[in-house]
Design an enzyme around this catalytic site. Structure first.
Site, PDB file in Angstrom:
ATOM      1  N   ALA A  12       0.829  -1.224   0.000  1.00 25.14           N
ATOM      2  CA  ALA A  12       0.000   0.000   0.000  1.00 25.14           C
ATOM      3  C   ALA A  12       0.855   1.262   0.000  1.00 25.14           C
ATOM      4  CB  ALA A  12      -0.950  -0.006   1.205  1.00 25.14           C
TER       5      ALA A  12
ATOM      6  N   PHE B 205       3.182   4.082  -2.410  1.00 24.89           N
ATOM      7  CA  PHE B 205       2.724   5.031  -3.438  1.00 24.89           C
ATOM      8  C   PHE B 205       2.194   4.311  -4.685  1.00 24.89           C
ATOM      9  CE2 PHE B 205       5.491   8.145  -1.187  1.00 24.89           C
ATOM     10  CZ  PHE B 205       4.520   9.116  -0.969  1.00 24.89           C
TER      11      PHE B 205
ATOM     12  N   ASN C 121       7.125  -4.907  -8.729  1.00 19.75           N
ATOM     13  CA  ASN C 121       8.319  -4.515  -7.966  1.00 19.75           C
ATOM     14  C   ASN C 121       9.600  -4.846  -8.742  1.00 19.75           C
ATOM     15  OD1 ASN C 121       8.147  -7.257  -7.608  1.00 19.75           O
ATOM     16  ND2 ASN C 121       8.125  -7.233  -5.398  1.00 19.75           N
ATOM     17  N   ASN C 122      10.677  -4.252  -8.313  1.00 23.51           N
ATOM     18  CA  ASN C 122      11.950  -4.362  -9.031  1.00 23.51           C
ATOM     19  C   ASN C 122      12.975  -5.244  -8.322  1.00 23.51           C
ATOM     20  OD1 ASN C 122      11.854  -2.791 -11.476  1.00 23.51           O
ATOM     21  ND2 ASN C 122      11.543  -0.987 -10.194  1.00 23.51           N
TER      22      ASN C 122
ATOM     23  N   ARG D 102       6.392   6.393 -21.316  1.00 28.95           N
ATOM     24  CA  ARG D 102       7.421   7.451 -21.221  1.00 28.95           C
ATOM     25  C   ARG D 102       7.907   7.829 -22.625  1.00 28.95           C
ATOM     26  NH1 ARG D 102      10.020   4.631 -15.955  1.00 28.95           N
ATOM     27  NH2 ARG D 102       8.893   5.883 -14.425  1.00 28.95           N
TER      28      ARG D 102
ATOM     29  N   HIS E 214      13.238  -4.407 -18.001  1.00 29.43           N
ATOM     30  CA  HIS E 214      12.951  -3.103 -17.397  1.00 29.43           C
ATOM     31  C   HIS E 214      14.229  -2.590 -16.724  1.00 29.43           C
ATOM     32  CE1 HIS E 214      10.634   0.105 -15.746  1.00 29.43           C
ATOM     33  NE2 HIS E 214      10.699  -0.308 -14.500  1.00 29.43           N
TER      34      HIS E 214
HETATM   35  C1  PYR Z   1      10.321   3.039 -12.860  1.00 28.91           C
HETATM   36  O1  PYR Z   1       9.850   4.130 -12.571  1.00 28.91           O
HETATM   37  O2  PYR Z   1      10.725   2.779 -13.990  1.00 28.91           O
HETATM   38  C2  PYR Z   1      10.400   2.008 -11.859  1.00 28.91           C
HETATM   39  O3  PYR Z   1      10.949   0.955 -12.109  1.00 28.91           O
HETATM   40  C3  PYR Z   1       9.792   2.267 -10.548  1.00 28.91           C
END
Ligand code: PYR
Length: 309
Positions: free
Chosen positions: A10, A12, A119-120, A151, A175
């Site tokens: 929970a 951001f 998650n990373n 993006r 990623h």
């Molecule tokens: C990004 O903003 O690309 C993340 O991996 C959080």
């Protein structure tokens, strides 16, 4: 009956995902976190916005996995975000432990769910989630390509001076900073992007996209991006719950596509109720394949670290 979406974490990203999902009225939402009070408080606050915004979904917060039972989609956002100077890969130890704990508790309670990892390091955490859950691989996917392409689309729209709505762009790979935006597969209302933007500027946009997550981390200084990651996640949840058959890049399990095996990696797929319903194989040229292989090498190195932990 309403669909049920559980968001594990929970922070951001998790709470902003809940916000987008509620606004889209996609289903009842359970927000879970280990911190007592935070998921309950954020969920109640969001639920109290519903009479104003007019969304008829129930939003609840909990610390108890039993409340996530029978979810249609499980979104995992739990984990540490990066700080300036860190790579996504630096998070592997702490986030692997968190991922194992979350998936081992949530997956058995929702055996038919689609799991979306956020998650990373993203590709490795998705691999781990598939392993721990034991779910069919097409029902465990990672959110990254939609965010990274968003993006890229934003930067293209800014440069060309056109609506973001008209920019369609494909991006593949892990990623990480080696991700592969694909100008040859990017258009503005069907017109090749190269008709609008000169090659040197396009190259700069590709580079900015690759470092897009880091750009936000460096600005915020105390955490990482959440509006765009959450919006990207919500779009994937929508594709699954509405069985939309959207064509989007997601981290999917590869079994020979693009010459890659036993890896979660960003590729274009058809996303519907069954999760990844088809992996699309684009006719990449030599240069694009070389970039893709460099990205796969980076993801593979992170996977090796994960396996050695
Ligand atoms: C990004 O903003 O690309 C993340 O991996 C959080």
């Amino acid at each position: 009956m309403r669909k049920k979406i559980s968001i594990i974490g929970a922070g951001f990203v998790g709470s902003t995902t809940a916000h987008w999902l509620a606004a889209k009225e996609l289903g009842d939402i359970v927000l879970l976190d280990i911190v007592e009070g935070v998921p309950q408080g954020k969920a109640l606050d969001l639920y109290e916005a519903s009479p104003i915004e007019g969304f008829d979904v129930r939003v609840t917060g909990t610390n108890n996995y039993a409340d996530t039972a029978n979810s249609d989609v499980i979104v995992v956002t739990s984990g540490a975000p990066r700080k300036p100077g860190m790579s996504r890969e630096d998070l592997i130890k702490v986030n692997a432990d968190i991922t194992r704990a979350c998936i081992s508790q949530a997956a058995p309670l929702s055996p038919n769910a689609v799991i979306i990892m956020v998650n990373n390091p993203l590709d490795a955490m998705t691999y781990l989630a598939a392993e721990v859950s034991g779910f069919p691989k097409e029902r465990v996917i990672g959110q990254a390509g939609v965010l990274d392409a968003a993006r890229y689309r934003t930067f293209i729209a800014m440069e060309a001076g056109v609506s973001v709505e008209d920019v369609q762009a494909m991006l593949m790979g892990g990623h990480g900073d080696e991700m592969v935006p694909l100008p040859r597969f990017s258009t503005i209302s069907g017109i090749p992007v190269s008709e609008f933007i000169a090659p040197d500027r396009l190259a700069q946009i590709v580079e900015r996209t690759r470092k897009g997550g880091g750009e936000i981390v460096n600005l915020l200084k105390t955490g990482s991006a959440y509006y765009a990651p959450a919006a990207a996640t919500a779009q994937m949840v929508e594709a699954v719950l509405k069985d939309k058959k959207r064509v989007m890049p997601v981290a999917a399990y590869l079994t020979g596509q693009y010459g890659l095996n036993d890896i979660y990696f960003g590729v274009p797929v058809i996303l519907g109720a069954g999760g990844v319903e088809k992996i699309l194989e684009l006719p990449l040229n030599e240069e694009e394949m070389a970039l893709l292989n460099a990205s796969a090498k980076a993801v593979r190195a992170t996977l090796d670290t994960l396996k050695s932990l």
